[in-house]
Scaffold this active site. Structure first.
Site, PDB file in Angstrom:
ATOM      1  N   ALA A 115      -5.515  -4.344   0.846  1.00  0.00           N
ATOM      2  CA  ALA A 115      -5.990  -5.714   1.038  1.00  0.00           C
ATOM      3  C   ALA A 115      -4.759  -6.551   1.364  1.00  0.00           C
ATOM      4  O   ALA A 115      -4.008  -6.936   0.471  1.00  0.00           O
ATOM      5  CB  ALA A 115      -6.672  -6.214  -0.238  1.00  0.00           C
ATOM      6  N   GLU A 116      -4.540  -6.776   2.656  1.00  0.00           N
ATOM      7  CA  GLU A 116      -3.277  -7.384   3.077  1.00  0.00           C
ATOM      8  C   GLU A 116      -3.168  -8.843   2.630  1.00  0.00           C
ATOM      9  O   GLU A 116      -2.073  -9.318   2.312  1.00  0.00           O
ATOM     10  CB  GLU A 116      -3.105  -7.244   4.594  1.00  0.00           C
ATOM     11  CG  GLU A 116      -2.802  -5.817   5.065  1.00  0.00           C
ATOM     12  CD  GLU A 116      -3.979  -4.843   4.994  1.00  0.00           C
ATOM     13  OE1 GLU A 116      -5.134  -5.311   4.830  1.00  0.00           O
ATOM     14  OE2 GLU A 116      -3.776  -3.625   5.094  1.00  0.00           O
ATOM     15  N   ASP A 125      -0.217  -3.451  12.794  1.00  0.00           N
ATOM     16  CA  ASP A 125      -1.586  -3.482  13.330  1.00  0.00           C
ATOM     17  C   ASP A 125      -2.607  -3.977  12.296  1.00  0.00           C
ATOM     18  O   ASP A 125      -3.704  -4.394  12.656  1.00  0.00           O
ATOM     19  CB  ASP A 125      -1.986  -2.071  13.767  1.00  0.00           C
ATOM     20  CG  ASP A 125      -0.879  -1.391  14.561  1.00  0.00           C
ATOM     21  OD1 ASP A 125      -1.085  -1.129  15.749  1.00  0.00           O
ATOM     22  OD2 ASP A 125       0.205  -1.143  13.984  1.00  0.00           O
ATOM     23  N   PHE A 155       1.330  -1.218   8.280  1.00  0.00           N
ATOM     24  CA  PHE A 155       1.392  -1.200   9.744  1.00  0.00           C
ATOM     25  C   PHE A 155       1.159  -2.624  10.241  1.00  0.00           C
ATOM     26  O   PHE A 155       0.224  -3.288   9.791  1.00  0.00           O
ATOM     27  CB  PHE A 155       0.294  -0.305  10.337  1.00  0.00           C
ATOM     28  CG  PHE A 155       0.498   1.161  10.065  1.00  0.00           C
ATOM     29  CD1 PHE A 155       1.267   1.945  10.923  1.00  0.00           C
ATOM     30  CD2 PHE A 155      -0.082   1.753   8.957  1.00  0.00           C
ATOM     31  CE1 PHE A 155       1.451   3.297  10.668  1.00  0.00           C
ATOM     32  CE2 PHE A 155       0.103   3.111   8.695  1.00  0.00           C
ATOM     33  CZ  PHE A 155       0.868   3.886   9.550  1.00  0.00           C
ATOM     34  N   GLU A 194       0.843  -1.203   0.000  1.00  0.00           N
ATOM     35  CA  GLU A 194       0.000   0.000   0.000  1.00  0.00           C
ATOM     36  C   GLU A 194       0.877   1.250   0.000  1.00  0.00           C
ATOM     37  O   GLU A 194       1.739   1.403   0.871  1.00  0.00           O
ATOM     38  CB  GLU A 194      -0.910  -0.021   1.227  1.00  0.00           C
ATOM     39  CG  GLU A 194      -1.894  -1.189   1.175  1.00  0.00           C
ATOM     40  CD  GLU A 194      -2.406  -1.634   2.539  1.00  0.00           C
ATOM     41  OE1 GLU A 194      -2.273  -0.872   3.510  1.00  0.00           O
ATOM     42  OE2 GLU A 194      -2.930  -2.762   2.613  1.00  0.00           O
ATOM     43  N   HIS A 204      -1.671   1.905  15.902  1.00  0.00           N
ATOM     44  CA  HIS A 204      -0.428   2.221  15.195  1.00  0.00           C
ATOM     45  C   HIS A 204       0.769   1.940  16.093  1.00  0.00           C
ATOM     46  O   HIS A 204       1.822   2.528  15.911  1.00  0.00           O
ATOM     47  CB  HIS A 204      -0.408   3.691  14.743  1.00  0.00           C
ATOM     48  CG  HIS A 204      -1.467   4.013  13.743  1.00  0.00           C
ATOM     49  ND1 HIS A 204      -2.761   4.302  14.096  1.00  0.00           N
ATOM     50  CD2 HIS A 204      -1.433   4.062  12.395  1.00  0.00           C
ATOM     51  CE1 HIS A 204      -3.479   4.525  13.014  1.00  0.00           C
ATOM     52  NE2 HIS A 204      -2.709   4.393  11.964  1.00  0.00           N
TER      53      HIS A 204
END
Ligand SMILES: Cc1ncc(C[n+]2csc(CCOP(=O)(O)OP(=O)(O)O)c2C)c(N)n1
Ligand SMILES: [Mg+2]
Length: 741
Positions: free
Chosen positions: A470-471, A496, A494, A426, A541
């Site tokens: 979209a990880e 997270d 991140f 991203e 974060h």
């Protein structure tokens, strides 16, 4: 397509039939139709045989491809085995047989033999994996294959534009990773109707469409996902209607129990993909006559009348009738073919039942690459000193660089050296609308932390590009690309937000090699910005959680604390032959602590080698990441104020980790403190502390202590953040107390 064999046709085949011999069926010859039936029948018979063997307790699991035979054989006939790529799911027995897999191969997996070519006895039956046929190792989670197939489809296109990338090279993972490509190859991926409910399915459609990939999606719709009927899974009950809006697809809905109609569908779909017009979507209506698996009894949720309706469409009996009606084979011919198949199957079964079982001593084989050990001295080199020639890439006097600078420089050096490297994630590109860069209207972004800054400008938009948010898409595609030989170095923005990729990170990427018994591998790098101490980073974060990943066999995990280590370890991560999770602490990206001059384009640090940051004799402090500079301050203060000399160890890599350095230190100091940023309980330090307690007991003069975050998420207000995360004062107090114990 598998080689067409000829079968003795019955003498009873009439004159009229012989005249019909020239007729083709959507392009299929009569011999091909016989071959199709042979594969379909064999597929059904292997299922029947496995069911029998399961009941006799000679195999341990069974899931059938019954009812899905026609569509599978049709796909195999329209595609090219060993040329196109296949990500089949568990009902694709007939597809695999028609591509060239044998019943014996399949039965070896059913009995779990060491000779099972797909997994060496590690995977359940129907988890196909045959490298010579480009059938890629599959797994059990529904839908994880789809994004990997997207990545695989991307590779053919990439290599067509970068043919040199396919070349072998010595001295890194490329030495052991063959790359095959043709340029017009197609990737096949299949799934069930229920699996279309998985988010990864939609992520895959999105990317396949957006990149116009040569990828055929096959939804084998048998109307059920175990006991859940299609109208409950899918809004409106028909997946074709829902996907129809994706641009550049060739869509077809077909009766998947009819091999001729299915073949015609695949021929058109293949033509669309091969010509580079985009992906195809084949929605094949099939049946599931044998319940979901042998652990399911569909009579509990399907009435007899419904099951009988399905049985009318059984592809095996339909095909038999078709061959007779068309005069291609008469009953005698069919009997003869079936007898031949049954005899072959009996022989294959007898052999498989005699095949050797795997021995327990093999279980740890191929968790990691057997060829390249990233902990070996091959990955050890010295940094070029500032005075050495060529130590800087800009020719100026070397200045200390931040961790962010050196990670960026390492990525740049490695991309120059290895054309197989692609970077995506991203916001990692400089600017997706590249004309803005060309017209010099913008400078470019290159990552939210600017770690990939300038790389798109230097290496082009097909080597450095943005992914959707979209990880799973990022990691799934990377896995597919790496399986075919590229070296994706992807970014998770991140830590997270890594969780959508968790299925791929736990059940896929680290398992490709082990579950395929070293016949496939997927070495790639997942870079992740991690950690807190940000002042305002708050819950979403600031997260750590490295132990969740060190808990995954097959995944290397690295966590540097300074610029030089980041450069050396990242290079090892890229050049090695294993998947690596590379954790980059956000707070350390631009810290004054740990800056270093550019160490040159070949600087590497082996994994599993800790660094003694400060040596001492009174207690050992074992740490990593952003706790290292904090612990160092505490160590220095302790010596200044109390004359206590603590030894500070920076682990640098967490899997593998350097037990020898820890043990040697404790033998000297007899006291151990494990310090880490993640919440205290169940964290990485718990394992280190447990090992120390177990293996160093007789060397300890005090209990093993830990300093870590509180068991709570990191809060927003700085006062709360400070209280939650371990601070220098906490470390100081714990060290002092331990030294006085
Ligand atoms: C992620 C995941 N969730 C649940 C399961 C358990 N499971 C295995 S197969 C299956 C149903 C799949 O149905 P469908 O996609 O229609 O394929 P079919 O078996 O009908 O061919 C389920 C729920 C799984 N394997 N993976
Ligand atoms: Mg289904």
């Amino acid at each position: 397509m598998a080689t067409t064999k000829t079968y003795p046709k019955s003498a009873a085949v009439s004159e009229r039939d012989v005249k019909k011999a020239g007729k083709t069926y959507e392009g299929l010859s009569r011999d091909q139709l016989i071959e199709a039936y042979r594969n379909m029948y064999l597929s059904r018979r292997v299922d029947d045989r496995e069911i029998l063997l399961k009941r006799q307790q000679k195999i341990f699991f069974q899931i059938s491809g019954a009812g899905h035979e026609a569509v599978g054989v049709a796909a195999a006939f329209a595609l090219k085995a060993g040329y196109d790529w296949f990500y089949p799911y568990y009902r694709d027995r007939a597809l695999c047989l028609a591509l060239g897999a044998t019943a014996y191969d399949m039965l070896l997996q059913a009995v779990g033999s060491a000779a099972d070519p797909s997994s060496g006895g590690r995977q359940m039956p129907s988890h196909w994996s045959l490298p010579n046929l480009n059938i890629v190792t599959g797994s059990s989670p529904t839908g994880t294959q789809i994004l990997q197939a997207v990545g695989c489809a991307e590779v053919g296109r990439y290599l067509a534009a970068h043919p040199d990338a396919a070349k072998k090279a010595d001295g890194d993972y490329r030495q052991f990773k063959d790359v095959k490509f043709h340029g017009d190859e197609i990737t096949y991926v299949s799934l069930g109707d229920g699996t279309t409910s998985e988010g990864e399915f939609w992520e895959a459609l999105n990317t396949a469409s957006n990149s116009r990939l040569p990828l055929i999606f096959v939804v084998e719709d048998n109307g059920y996902a175990i006991s859940v009927p299609v109208e409950v899974q899918t809004a409106g009950g028909n997946i074709s209607r829902l996907v129809a809006g994706f641009p550049d697809f060739h869509f077809e809905e077909v009766d998947g129990t009819d091999p001729v109609a299915s073949y015609a569908t695949f021929v058109r779909s293949v033509a669309h993909c091969r010509a580079g017009h985009g992906p195809a979507f084949v929605h094949a209506h099939v049946i599931r006559p044998y319940s979901h698996s042998l652990s399911d009894d569909e009579r509990l949720y399907r009435p007899d009348a419904e099951r009988q309706r399905d049985a009318q469409r059984d592809p095996i009996t339909r095909m038999q009738m078709f061959l007779i009606r068309e005069g291609i084979l008469d009953e005698k011919g069919i009997n003869q073919l079936e007898k031949q198949v049954d005899d072959e199957l009996q022989a294959a079964t007898d052999r498989a039942l005699q095949a050797p079982a795997p021995t327990p001593d093999t279980v740890t084989k191929f968790i990691y690459s057997p060829d390249l050990d990233p902990a070996s001295s091959m990955f050890e080199s010295q940094p070029l000193t500032p005075k050495s020639e060529g130590a800087t890439h800009d020719g100026k006097k070397p200045v200390p660089k931040t961790m962010a600078d050196l990670i960026n420089a390492t990525l740049r050096d490695e991309m120059r050296r290895d054309e197989r490297i692609v970077i995506f994630g991203e916001d990692v590109a400089d600017c997706s609308r590249e004309q803005y860069l060309k017209e010099k209207l913008v400078k470019g972004k290159g990552g939210v932390f600017k770690l990939t800054s300038g790389l798109q400008c230097d290496f082009g938009s097909d080597r450095v590009f943005n992914s959707p948010i979209a990880e799973a898409n990022i990691v799934g595609r990377a896995t597919g690309m790496a399986t075919r030989g590229l070296k994706p170095v992807v970014e998770i923005q991140f830590f997270d937000y890594i969780w959508p990729a968790m299925m791929q990170l736990r059940n896929e990427l680290p398992l490709i090699r082990w579950r395929s018994y070293n016949t496939f591998s997927a070495p790639c790098v997942v870079r992740v910005a991690i950690g807190g101490y940000l002042t305002g980073g708050a819950i979403y974060h600031s997260q750590c959680g490295e132990s969740i990943f060190t808990h995954i066999p097959g995944l290397r995990v690295v966590f540097p604390s300074n610029a030089l280590d980041a450069a050396g370890l990242l290079r090892t991560a890229i050049r090695c032959d294993d998947p690596v999770l590379f954790l980059e602490h956000k707070r350390l990206y631009r810290e004054t602590y740990g800056r270093a001059p550019y160490p040159g384009p070949d600087y590497m640090i082996p994994f599993g080698k800790a660094k003694v940051v400060q040596s001492g004799s009174d207690l050992s402090v074992i740490s990593y990441g952003a706790v290292v500079p904090r612990a160092l301050q505490a160590v220095q203060k302790l010596e200044r104020e109390h004359g206590v000399k603590a030894e500070l160890i920076d682990l640098r890599s967490l899997n593998p980790f350097d037990w020898d350095t820890i043990a040697a230190s404790i033998r000297k100091t007899n006291r151990a403190l494990v310090a880490y940023e993640d919440s205290l309980s169940w964290g990485y330090g718990a394992e280190i502390a447990a090992r120390i307690a177990d293996q160093m007991f007789e060397h300890l003069d005090a209990p093993v202590r830990r300093v870590a975050a509180m068991d709570v998420f990191v809060a927003y207000h700085p006062d709360l953040e400070n209280a939650i995360l371990p601070q220098t004062a906490d470390l100081f107090n714990a060290m002092k107390e331990l030294s006085e114990y």
